[in-house]
Design an enzyme around this catalytic site. Structure first.
Site, short mmCIF file in Angstrom:
data_model
loop_
_atom_site.label_atom_id
_atom_site.label_comp_id
_atom_site.label_asym_id
_atom_site.label_seq_id
_atom_site.Cartn_x
_atom_site.Cartn_y
_atom_site.Cartn_z
N THR A 120 61.69 61.63 62.79
CA THR A 120 63.10 62.05 62.85
C THR A 120 63.60 62.50 61.48
N GLY A 138 61.72 53.63 60.41
CA GLY A 138 61.64 52.16 60.41
C GLY A 138 60.48 51.69 59.56
N GLU A 198 63.30 56.03 70.13
CA GLU A 198 62.14 56.33 70.97
C GLU A 198 62.53 57.24 72.13
C1 LIG Z 1 53.32 49.40 71.79
C2 LIG Z 1 54.79 49.07 71.77
C3 LIG Z 1 54.93 47.61 72.00
C4 LIG Z 1 56.07 46.98 71.99
C5 LIG Z 1 57.38 47.56 71.70
C6 LIG Z 1 58.26 46.38 71.62
C7 LIG Z 1 59.29 46.26 70.86
C8 LIG Z 1 59.76 47.34 70.04
C9 LIG Z 1 61.07 46.99 69.44
C10 LIG Z 1 61.71 47.86 68.81
C11 LIG Z 1 61.12 49.21 68.72
C12 LIG Z 1 61.95 50.18 69.50
C13 LIG Z 1 62.44 51.26 68.91
C14 LIG Z 1 62.22 51.51 67.46
C15 LIG Z 1 61.18 52.55 67.27
C16 LIG Z 1 61.79 53.88 67.36
C17 LIG Z 1 60.84 54.88 66.78
C18 LIG Z 1 61.35 56.25 67.02
O1 LIG Z 1 62.47 56.47 67.42
S1 LIG Z 1 60.20 57.43 66.72
C19 LIG Z 1 60.99 58.95 67.12
C20 LIG Z 1 61.23 59.07 68.62
N1 LIG Z 1 61.64 60.40 68.93
C21 LIG Z 1 61.68 60.89 70.17
O2 LIG Z 1 61.43 60.19 71.14
C22 LIG Z 1 62.01 62.35 70.27
C23 LIG Z 1 62.48 62.70 71.68
N2 LIG Z 1 62.20 64.11 71.94
C24 LIG Z 1 61.00 64.48 72.52
O3 LIG Z 1 60.17 63.69 72.87
C25 LIG Z 1 60.78 65.97 72.71
O4 LIG Z 1 61.60 66.73 71.87
C26 LIG Z 1 61.07 66.40 74.16
C27 LIG Z 1 62.45 65.96 74.52
C28 LIG Z 1 60.08 65.76 75.04
C29 LIG Z 1 61.04 67.90 74.30
O5 LIG Z 1 59.75 68.35 73.99
P1 LIG Z 1 59.58 69.91 73.75
O6 LIG Z 1 60.73 70.35 72.94
O7 LIG Z 1 58.23 70.15 73.24
O8 LIG Z 1 59.71 70.69 75.11
P2 LIG Z 1 59.36 70.34 76.61
O9 LIG Z 1 60.39 69.46 77.17
O10 LIG Z 1 59.11 71.64 77.30
O11 LIG Z 1 57.95 69.54 76.60
C30 LIG Z 1 56.73 70.29 76.50
C31 LIG Z 1 55.73 69.70 77.46
O12 LIG Z 1 55.28 68.44 76.93
C32 LIG Z 1 55.47 67.44 77.88
N3 LIG Z 1 55.81 66.22 77.14
C33 LIG Z 1 56.89 66.04 76.37
N4 LIG Z 1 56.86 64.79 75.80
C34 LIG Z 1 55.72 64.21 76.25
C35 LIG Z 1 55.12 62.94 76.03
N5 LIG Z 1 55.70 62.00 75.25
N6 LIG Z 1 53.94 62.67 76.62
C36 LIG Z 1 53.37 63.62 77.41
N7 LIG Z 1 53.88 64.84 77.68
C37 LIG Z 1 55.05 65.13 77.09
C38 LIG Z 1 56.60 67.92 78.76
O13 LIG Z 1 56.57 67.29 80.00
C39 LIG Z 1 56.29 69.39 78.83
O14 LIG Z 1 55.23 69.53 79.75
P3 LIG Z 1 55.14 70.86 80.67
O15 LIG Z 1 56.46 70.93 81.39
O16 LIG Z 1 54.95 71.99 79.70
O17 LIG Z 1 53.97 70.61 81.59
C1 LIG Z 2 67.36 51.64 65.56
C2 LIG Z 2 66.66 52.97 65.44
C3 LIG Z 2 65.36 53.01 64.95
C4 LIG Z 2 64.72 54.24 64.79
N1 LIG Z 2 63.46 54.27 64.25
C5 LIG Z 2 62.86 55.46 64.03
C6 LIG Z 2 61.58 55.52 63.40
O1 LIG Z 2 61.01 54.53 63.02
N2 LIG Z 2 61.00 56.75 63.21
C7 LIG Z 2 61.61 57.91 63.62
O2 LIG Z 2 61.03 58.98 63.43
N3 LIG Z 2 62.85 57.88 64.22
C8 LIG Z 2 63.47 56.68 64.43
N4 LIG Z 2 64.71 56.64 65.01
C9 LIG Z 2 65.39 57.89 65.32
C10 LIG Z 2 65.45 58.14 66.83
O3 LIG Z 2 64.19 58.46 67.31
C11 LIG Z 2 66.45 59.25 67.10
O4 LIG Z 2 67.72 58.80 66.70
C12 LIG Z 2 66.44 59.60 68.58
O5 LIG Z 2 65.26 60.31 68.89
C13 LIG Z 2 67.66 60.46 68.97
O6 LIG Z 2 67.68 61.66 68.22
P1 LIG Z 2 68.98 62.04 67.38
O7 LIG Z 2 69.40 60.87 66.60
O8 LIG Z 2 68.70 63.33 66.70
O9 LIG Z 2 70.10 62.29 68.48
P2 LIG Z 2 70.56 63.72 69.03
O10 LIG Z 2 69.45 64.38 69.74
O11 LIG Z 2 71.26 64.46 67.96
O12 LIG Z 2 71.59 63.22 70.16
C14 LIG Z 2 72.98 63.35 69.99
C15 LIG Z 2 73.56 63.72 71.35
O13 LIG Z 2 73.12 65.02 71.70
C16 LIG Z 2 72.62 65.02 73.02
N5 LIG Z 2 71.55 66.02 73.16
C17 LIG Z 2 70.63 66.36 72.23
N6 LIG Z 2 69.79 67.28 72.71
C18 LIG Z 2 70.18 67.55 73.98
C19 LIG Z 2 69.72 68.41 75.01
N7 LIG Z 2 68.64 69.19 74.84
N8 LIG Z 2 70.36 68.40 76.17
C20 LIG Z 2 71.43 67.60 76.38
N9 LIG Z 2 71.94 66.76 75.45
C21 LIG Z 2 71.32 66.75 74.26
C22 LIG Z 2 72.06 63.62 73.21
O14 LIG Z 2 71.98 63.29 74.61
C23 LIG Z 2 73.08 62.77 72.46
O15 LIG Z 2 74.16 62.47 73.33
C24 LIG Z 2 65.38 55.44 65.17
C25 LIG Z 2 66.69 55.39 65.68
C26 LIG Z 2 67.32 54.16 65.82
C27 LIG Z 2 68.72 54.11 66.37
#
Ligand SMILES: CC/C=C\C/C=C\C/C=C\C/C=C\CCCCC(=O)SCCNC(=O)CCNC(=O)[C@H](O)C(C)(C)COP(=O)(O)OP(=O)(O)OC[C@H]1O[C@@H](n2cnc3c(N)ncnc32)[C@H](O)[C@@H]1OP(=O)(O)O
Ligand SMILES: Cc1cc2nc3c(=O)[nH]c(=O)nc-3n(C[C@H](O)[C@H](O)[C@H](O)COP(=O)(O)OP(=O)(O)OC[C@H]3O[C@@H](n4cnc5c(N)ncnc54)[C@H](O)[C@@H]3O)c2cc1C
Length: 616
Positions: free
Chosen positions: A141, A180, A383
């Site tokens: 992110t 994180g 996530e």
């Molecule tokens: C092991 C764990 C054990 C325990 C856990 C327990 C406790 C944990 C406690 C706390 C931890 C919790 C949270 C803290 C950690 C947080 C860490 C983070 O936040 S890391 C950053 C996370 N960020 C995101 O999740 C970003 C979200 N956005 C996306 O994933 C992508 O932008 C999107 C929304 C999927 C869009 O992708 P894109 O822009 O490429 O476009 P498409 O939508 O067309 O997707 C293309 C194609 O790919 C397929 N696809 C997308 N994602 C996935 C995937 N993850 N896996 C497989 N396939 C995927 C999608 O379906 C499309 O397929 P197609 O239609 O082309 O067939």
């Molecule tokens: C506690 C915590 C721990 C985290 N840890 C990590 C980490 O370890 N590593 C890491 O990489 N990231 C981490 N993150 C970041 C996290 O993965 C992002 O905050 C999350 O993916 C959401 O993205 P954003 O913050 O850009 O929100 P945005 O995408 O900017 O969302 C803002 C608003 O826009 C809307 N929006 C955005 N796109 C669209 C769309 N296409 N269509 C409709 N609505 C849309 C959303 O629904 C939301 O309401 C963490 C976040 C938190 C809160």
């Protein structure tokens, strides 16, 4: 300490064996015994004793949790634990409802190495990472982008002369943010919760890393800079799949804690009068309190069931992918996305309802409900933000409609979309869980068809799929929720059917909870059932009566059903949720122990003195 008489009485009722239900929740008696052993390994070890984390500042909390997290790692290594559930038991017993500073290392740094490093790289990084000889984080992110991964701005330019990647965050919005467990660069500042995690920022300025730092099990860059694409490009998203697949069970765990606290306290708390002169009843005897908590109790069981199922499904798919079979990756992705989104969202709403149901004491950190809430609610954003993930599920459902039209077989979790549903007989007030499941599947099927018709019409008009989707995102999200509810109810019904065979008395009480879950879900969307002519007003009136009747059946079982979650008091860390129900005495003791009551309120006298001197 003697048992509170109310809770003592509650535990004399019930129609099932609590211990047997605990064994079922743990996955067997041996797993319960192992969990108890591991909890005691932590609770009896003085290294895990320390200040009540609820009284600590952010800096103190981080330091104390880091100290404890290191002790958790040592204990886990000392006991040679490598099962994730057993490791989570040791972690949860020590963290007092917080998220530990090194959590991201294990869930977000080790997991991608496991998934995407080749054998050489595993030797170099995965093995030491698992031993915590190297500590990592997951810096995806950025300040400007989190959801839209293709919008990330960080650059990795390949220098063919030095065989290196040159990393840059070229703009302010490219600064890595929220990372994180990110050390040495900077912490992003105080947050709503997650105080135990140092979410950091990371600026990259011509940082050079060797070519072979690119995890090469999927894609790779050759010496001359040629990029070799992975067999399935989507597997690079796989590192986000692991946490998403695990978070439904995490949601169930947190909701189970909250309902345990709220239901035990609702039996201890007496308030107001039902019959004048007959004393103050337990607040759990009010229908409104039951209406707040019993659907959440049912939800906690439903989420636990589907959370276990999702983890098993994901593990199977990951094993298939390791053998080069990607055919179930899409289903795994959309199931994890939908379940993570719906379950974590409904869980944080549920924790809040539990907090409100405890009145003023629910607002005190003595209850730990605020601590559980602020640490859980991140899971609706981290996530994968809720809407973002639901849209992933919705797009997949739109493809299912096309598959159906073309006669392409559907994945098992959406097979019901190809079924026909009819309901002729009038529903009375004892609708069974299978009929409720059919109704929920019917609504999802109809909604999917309805939304697909709008998207198709838009696609015909604009020829642009993104535009078509964007115009109907609200109903696409609702469609994904409806499908996810069908997945949850199906998992719950399937599990209860299984338990009815193996343990009829436990199965019977769980079937009541399953009915509560199903009826609550249907009543929440009653308009759709009328609009689709699946139910009539009389049906809805009857299942509303059924719901209140179910509450009367569950009332005498409620404390036993939360006892079955088997949270040790030291793990629950809630004075309202104590097993012995001795709330008031311990609330007062806890408050008196607060450092605030120990500080010399010199500041108070100093400023009040100013008021007096000011001759107001
Ligand atoms: C092991 C764990 C054990 C325990 C856990 C327990 C406790 C944990 C406690 C706390 C931890 C919790 C949270 C803290 C950690 C947080 C860490 C983070 O936040 S890391 C950053 C996370 N960020 C995101 O999740 C970003 C979200 N956005 C996306 O994933 C992508 O932008 C999107 C929304 C999927 C869009 O992708 P894109 O822009 O490429 O476009 P498409 O939508 O067309 O997707 C293309 C194609 O790919 C397929 N696809 C997308 N994602 C996935 C995937 N993850 N896996 C497989 N396939 C995927 C999608 O379906 C499309 O397929 P197609 O239609 O082309 O067939
Ligand atoms: C506690 C915590 C721990 C985290 N840890 C990590 C980490 O370890 N590593 C890491 O990489 N990231 C981490 N993150 C970041 C996290 O993965 C992002 O905050 C999350 O993916 C959401 O993205 P954003 O913050 O850009 O929100 P945005 O995408 O900017 O969302 C803002 C608003 O826009 C809307 N929006 C955005 N796109 C669209 C769309 N296409 N269509 C409709 N609505 C849309 C959303 O629904 C939301 O309401 C963490 C976040 C938190 C809160």
């Amino acid at each position: 300490m003697p048992m509170n008489p109310d809770l003592e009485k509650e535990r004399q009722g019930g129609t099932f064996d609590v211990e047997q239900l605990t064994h079922i929740l743990d996955g067997g008696r041996d797993k319960t015994l192992k969990r108890h052993f591991l909890e005691q390994e932590v609770l009896k070890d003085p290294v895990f004793r320390g200040p009540d984390t609820r009284f600590l500042s952010r800096e103190e909390l981080f330091g104390e949790l880091l100290r404890k997290h290191v002790a958790v790692i040592k204990k886990t290594q000392e006991l040679s634990i490598d099962d994730i559930n057993e490791a989570s038991t040791i972690y949860s017993a020590a963290m007092n409802n917080n998220v530990g500073p090194l959590t991201l290392h294990s869930v977000a740094f080790v997991a991608p190495l496991d998934l995407m490093a080749d054998d050489e790289q595993k030797k170099k990084w995965l093995i030491p990472a698992k031993k915590y000889e190297i500590i990592g984080c997951y810096a995806q992110t950025e300040l400007g982008h989190g959801s839209f991964i293709r919008g990330l701005e960080t650059r990795a330019d390949y220098d063919v002369n030095t065989q290196q990647f040159v990393l840059n965050t070229p703009t302010e919005t490219a600064i890595k943010w929220w990372v994180g467990g990110c050390v040495a660069v900077g912490d992003i500042g105080p947050k709503f919760g997650f105080g135990g995690v140092d979410n950091g920022y990371l600026c990259l300025n011509n940082v050079r890393i060797p070519r072979d730092n690119l995890l090469a099990k999927t894609g790779k860059v050759l010496e001359d800079g040629t990029y070799v694409k992975p067999e399935n490009p989507k597997v690079v998203y796989g590192s986000m799949l692991g946490i998403r697949a695990a978070l439904p069970k995490v949601g169930a765990y947190n909701l189970s804690k909250a309902v345990t606290i709220a239901i035990r306290y609702s039996c201890v708390r007496h308030q107001s009068e039902i019959k004048p002169g007959c004393g103050e009843p337990q607040v759990l005897d009010y229908q409104t309190q039951q209406h707040k908590l019993f659907p959440l109790l049912a939800t906690a069981y439903a989420f636990h069931t589907v959370g276990v199922w999702m983890l098993d499904f994901h593990s199977t798919v990951m094993n298939e992918i390791n053998e080069g079979h990607y055919h179930r990756l899409a289903e795994d992705h959309v199931l994890a996305a939908g379940l993570k989104a719906v379950i974590n969202w409904k869980t944080h709403e549920g924790i809040e309802i539990c907090r409100f149901s405890c009145g003023g004491h629910g607002y005190s950190l003595a209850s730990s409900l605020p601590v559980i809430y602020v640490n859980h609610v991140a899971n609706s954003t981290a996530e994968g933000e809720t809407v973002i993930l639901l849209l992933q599920t919705a797009v997949y459902l739109m493809k299912c409609v096309i598959d159906l039209e073309q006669g392409t077989p559907l994945d098992p979790s959406v097979a019901y979309l190809d079924q026909s549903f009819s309901k002729s007989e009038q529903w009375c007030s004892d609708v069974d869980m299978h009929s409720l499941l059919k109704a929920i599947q019917f609504r999802s099927k109809k909604f999917t068809e309805y939304v697909s018709s709008f998207v198709k019409k838009e696609l015909m008009a604009t020829g642009n799929q993104q535009l078509a989707f964007n115009k109907h995102k609200v109903i696409l999200v609702e469609c994904a929720k409806a499908h996810t509810e069908a997945v949850i109810m199906n998992a719950f019904v399937t599990k209860v059917d299984e338990i009815l065979q193996s343990n009829p008395s436990v199965g019977k009480v769980l079937s009541l909870l399953c009915q509560i879950y199903g009826v609550t879900e249907i009543l929440a969307h009653s308009g759709d059932y009328i609009q689709y002519e699946y139910l009539r007003k009389i049906d809805l009136d009857n299942i509303q009566d059924q719901l209140f009747k179910l509450y009367t059946y569950i009332r005498p079982e409620a404390v036993l059903l939360v006892d079955a979650f088997d949270f040790h008091d030291e793990v629950l860390k809630s004075i309202l949720g104590r097993y012995d129900g001795q709330v008031y005495e311990n609330m007062f003791k806890w408050a008196k122990a607060s450092p605030f009551n120990k500080q010399d309120q010199g500041t108070f006298r100093k400023y009040i003195q100013q008021l007096k001197q000011a001759k107001l």
